[in-house]
Motif scaffolding. Sequence first.
Motif, PDB file in Angstrom:
ATOM      1  N   PRO A  43      22.031  -9.653  54.324  1.00 36.72           N
ATOM      2  CA  PRO A  43      21.699  -8.709  54.542  1.00 36.72           C
ATOM      3  C   PRO A  43      20.803  -6.900  53.662  1.00 36.72           C
ATOM      4  O   PRO A  43      20.813  -8.163  52.489  1.00 36.72           O
ATOM      5  CB  PRO A  43      22.590  -7.611  54.935  1.00 36.72           C
ATOM      6  CG  PRO A  43      23.482  -8.360  54.146  1.00 36.72           C
ATOM      7  CD  PRO A  43      23.344  -9.254  54.464  1.00 36.72           C
ATOM      8  N   SER A  44      20.305  -5.552  54.040  1.00 31.16           N
ATOM      9  CA  SER A  44      19.524  -4.945  52.739  1.00 31.16           C
ATOM     10  C   SER A  44      21.014  -4.886  51.711  1.00 31.16           C
ATOM     11  O   SER A  44      21.749  -4.867  51.727  1.00 31.16           O
ATOM     12  CB  SER A  44      19.119  -3.949  53.437  1.00 31.16           C
ATOM     13  OG  SER A  44      18.441  -3.190  52.450  1.00 31.16           O
ATOM     14  N   GLY A  45      20.311  -4.922  50.561  1.00 31.74           N
ATOM     15  CA  GLY A  45      21.321  -5.095  49.038  1.00 31.74           C
ATOM     16  C   GLY A  45      21.939  -5.544  49.107  1.00 31.74           C
ATOM     17  O   GLY A  45      23.504  -5.687  47.807  1.00 31.74           O
ATOM     18  N   SER A  46      21.844  -6.807  49.410  1.00 32.44           N
ATOM     19  CA  SER A  46      22.840  -8.362  49.209  1.00 32.44           C
ATOM     20  C   SER A  46      23.147  -8.950  48.591  1.00 32.44           C
ATOM     21  O   SER A  46      22.768  -9.825  47.310  1.00 32.44           O
ATOM     22  CB  SER A  46      23.207  -9.091  50.188  1.00 32.44           C
ATOM     23  OG  SER A  46      21.363  -9.506  51.019  1.00 32.44           O
ATOM     24  N   GLY A  47      21.327  -8.541  47.328  1.00 39.90           N
ATOM     25  CA  GLY A  47      20.662  -9.092  45.871  1.00 39.90           C
ATOM     26  C   GLY A  47      19.997  -9.979  46.067  1.00 39.90           C
ATOM     27  O   GLY A  47      19.521 -10.712  44.872  1.00 39.90           O
ATOM     28  N   LYS A  48      19.078 -10.512  47.664  1.00 43.26           N
ATOM     29  CA  LYS A  48      18.605 -11.338  47.209  1.00 43.26           C
ATOM     30  C   LYS A  48      17.326 -11.414  46.504  1.00 43.26           C
ATOM     31  O   LYS A  48      16.092 -12.602  45.950  1.00 43.26           O
ATOM     32  CB  LYS A  48      17.943 -10.848  49.105  1.00 43.26           C
ATOM     33  CG  LYS A  48      18.882 -11.873  50.298  1.00 43.26           C
ATOM     34  CD  LYS A  48      18.249 -11.815  51.554  1.00 43.26           C
ATOM     35  CE  LYS A  48      17.813 -10.611  51.545  1.00 43.26           C
ATOM     36  NZ  LYS A  48      18.615  -9.267  51.575  1.00 43.26           N
ATOM     37  N   THR A  49      16.707  -9.876  46.110  1.00 38.11           N
ATOM     38  CA  THR A  49      15.518 -10.377  45.703  1.00 38.11           C
ATOM     39  C   THR A  49      15.630  -9.833  44.479  1.00 38.11           C
ATOM     40  O   THR A  49      14.841 -10.611  43.563  1.00 38.11           O
ATOM     41  CB  THR A  49      14.792  -8.564  45.888  1.00 38.11           C
ATOM     42  OG1 THR A  49      14.793  -8.111  47.489  1.00 38.11           O
ATOM     43  CG2 THR A  49      13.330  -8.573  45.605  1.00 38.11           C
ATOM     44  N   THR A  50      16.586 -10.075  43.847  1.00 38.58           N
ATOM     45  CA  THR A  50      17.058  -9.337  42.864  1.00 38.58           C
ATOM     46  C   THR A  50      17.337 -10.862  41.616  1.00 38.58           C
ATOM     47  O   THR A  50      17.227 -10.927  40.958  1.00 38.58           O
ATOM     48  CB  THR A  50      19.216  -8.807  42.810  1.00 38.58           C
ATOM     49  OG1 THR A  50      19.011  -7.329  42.889  1.00 38.58           O
ATOM     50  CG2 THR A  50      19.242  -8.767  40.706  1.00 38.58           C
ATOM     51  N   LEU A  51      17.887 -11.366  42.867  1.00 38.78           N
ATOM     52  CA  LEU A  51      18.143 -13.538  42.079  1.00 38.78           C
ATOM     53  C   LEU A  51      16.155 -13.806  42.062  1.00 38.78           C
ATOM     54  O   LEU A  51      16.001 -14.914  41.794  1.00 38.78           O
ATOM     55  CB  LEU A  51      19.128 -13.781  43.640  1.00 38.78           C
ATOM     56  CG  LEU A  51      19.544 -15.659  42.969  1.00 38.78           C
ATOM     57  CD1 LEU A  51      19.898 -16.029  41.913  1.00 38.78           C
ATOM     58  CD2 LEU A  51      20.189 -16.103  44.146  1.00 38.78           C
TER      59      LEU A  51
HETATM   60  P1  ATP Z   1      16.416  -5.617  50.920  1.00 39.09           P
HETATM   61  O1  ATP Z   1      17.120  -6.715  51.570  1.00 39.09           O
HETATM   62  O2  ATP Z   1      16.575  -4.077  50.980  1.00 39.09           O
HETATM   63  O3  ATP Z   1      15.063  -5.976  50.094  1.00 39.09           O
HETATM   64  P2  ATP Z   1      17.723  -7.600  48.805  1.00 39.09           P
HETATM   65  O4  ATP Z   1      19.143  -8.132  49.194  1.00 39.09           O
HETATM   66  O5  ATP Z   1      16.964  -8.170  47.679  1.00 39.09           O
HETATM   67  O6  ATP Z   1      17.858  -5.635  50.235  1.00 39.09           O
HETATM   68  P3  ATP Z   1      18.406  -5.876  46.481  1.00 39.09           P
HETATM   69  O7  ATP Z   1      17.340  -5.729  46.371  1.00 39.09           O
HETATM   70  O8  ATP Z   1      18.487  -7.740  45.449  1.00 39.09           O
HETATM   71  O9  ATP Z   1      18.737  -6.157  47.647  1.00 39.09           O
HETATM   72  O10 ATP Z   1      19.593  -5.113  45.580  1.00 39.09           O
HETATM   73  C1  ATP Z   1      20.931  -5.441  45.243  1.00 39.09           C
HETATM   74  C2  ATP Z   1      22.284  -4.195  45.053  1.00 39.09           C
HETATM   75  O11 ATP Z   1      21.021  -4.082  43.599  1.00 39.09           O
HETATM   76  C3  ATP Z   1      21.865  -3.021  46.013  1.00 39.09           C
HETATM   77  O12 ATP Z   1      22.624  -2.566  46.000  1.00 39.09           O
HETATM   78  C4  ATP Z   1      20.475  -2.331  45.253  1.00 39.09           C
HETATM   79  O13 ATP Z   1      20.250  -1.180  45.598  1.00 39.09           O
HETATM   80  C5  ATP Z   1      20.932  -2.237  43.165  1.00 39.09           C
HETATM   81  N1  ATP Z   1      19.333  -2.804  43.526  1.00 39.09           N
HETATM   82  C6  ATP Z   1      18.676  -3.351  43.121  1.00 39.09           C
HETATM   83  N2  ATP Z   1      17.610  -3.215  41.877  1.00 39.09           N
HETATM   84  C7  ATP Z   1      17.908  -1.969  40.752  1.00 39.09           C
HETATM   85  C8  ATP Z   1      17.283  -1.339  40.212  1.00 39.09           C
HETATM   86  N3  ATP Z   1      16.138  -1.449  39.808  1.00 39.09           N
HETATM   87  N4  ATP Z   1      18.357  -0.405  39.875  1.00 39.09           N
HETATM   88  C9  ATP Z   1      19.707  -0.434  40.654  1.00 39.09           C
HETATM   89  N5  ATP Z   1      19.855  -1.088  41.009  1.00 39.09           N
HETATM   90  C10 ATP Z   1      18.913  -2.004  41.838  1.00 39.09           C
END
Ligand code: ATP
Length: 347
Positions: A43-51
Amino acid sequence: MSTLDMSALVSIEHISQDFGQTKALDDVSLAIQPGSYTVLLGPSGSGKTTLLSILGGFLQPSAGRVLIGGADCTGMAPAKRPTATVFQDYALFPHMSVGSNVAFGLRMRGIAKAERLARALDMLRLVGLDQAFDNKPHQLSGGQRQRVALARALVVEPAVLLLDEPLGALDLKLRRQMQDELKAIQKRVGTAFVHVTHDQEEAMALADHIVVMNNGRIEDQGLPDRVYGRPATRFTATFMGESTILAGSVEGKGRIRTALGVFEVAGDIASPEIHVAIRPEHVQLGGDILAIVTHVVYQGSFKRVTAVPNGAPDIHLLARLPADSPVSVDMPVSLGIDPDRLIILAR
Ligand code: ATP
């Protein structure tokens, strides 16, 4: 999953990422095999894009390391590592032709003009767009632009291609069509793809290996049919498709008592208190669960039916019934569940 997997192309080892108080990734370890199509789903915010950003070198992790082909790439700039990224918005250069867009990465690497144009043409042929070599990106449809972005990333022959919601901007029909094409292209080039999506149907259509993420951690991973059919956790059972979850207690070998009666299942169950997940496609008309239909949604090839069992008003049993099933709202029905298809989850 082992971080000592010697056959892995990419080893993600104990990665954590803090953004102030937010723990976007919490001790994530993952092995990516050569030639595999890995989908990061959550789901949104789970950390996928960060990884994915850490894999591509756009973000330095707070802890842990990334090895690609055995080499530590953790501190390496994006352009220096053997990865390429396809972004959701394609990021094509509007003033350049399609051919020049695709050849761009080769130009940056100092490849001579004749060779880079020939390789760009080959790559455009691979994605079925060689006819568009001289066009400008604005003359193409969304799906075509996506294919140009793919060709541009693949032309530099990365060891790993990273795709961040690459089909997010497309309408549903085109999205399904592009899924088939992406999978076919990946098999043809044999490059390992790592693809981020929150769409579980897309994940199942594309992946050899699904990684389900939740709250900065890996919740479950494996072959799509295993993750869907035998999810490891309640989160995965509800995120990957629909299911009705019931509390159950184990009364001796393979006997589970629930609010819908007793089920006999094969094999031992480790803990006495469990949850049972029932997939809608494993509920049929005919059986000893008496219920009243509360919702019927006609979905073309099937009916999605919700029924409340007599004596269990808190349970909303979901069923996927044939489109011609004679059911309507307020109708009493008898339903059956195949005990061999029940998903047993630790509570
Ligand atoms: P989405 O599907 O919405 O893109 P995601 O699974 O890719 O979600 P991420 O974008 O990796 O999730 O975000 C994971 C967590 O880290 C979230 O709580 C987000 O708010 C936080 N986060 C991501 N990037 C940053 C940043 N540059 N600064 C602060 N918080 C961040």
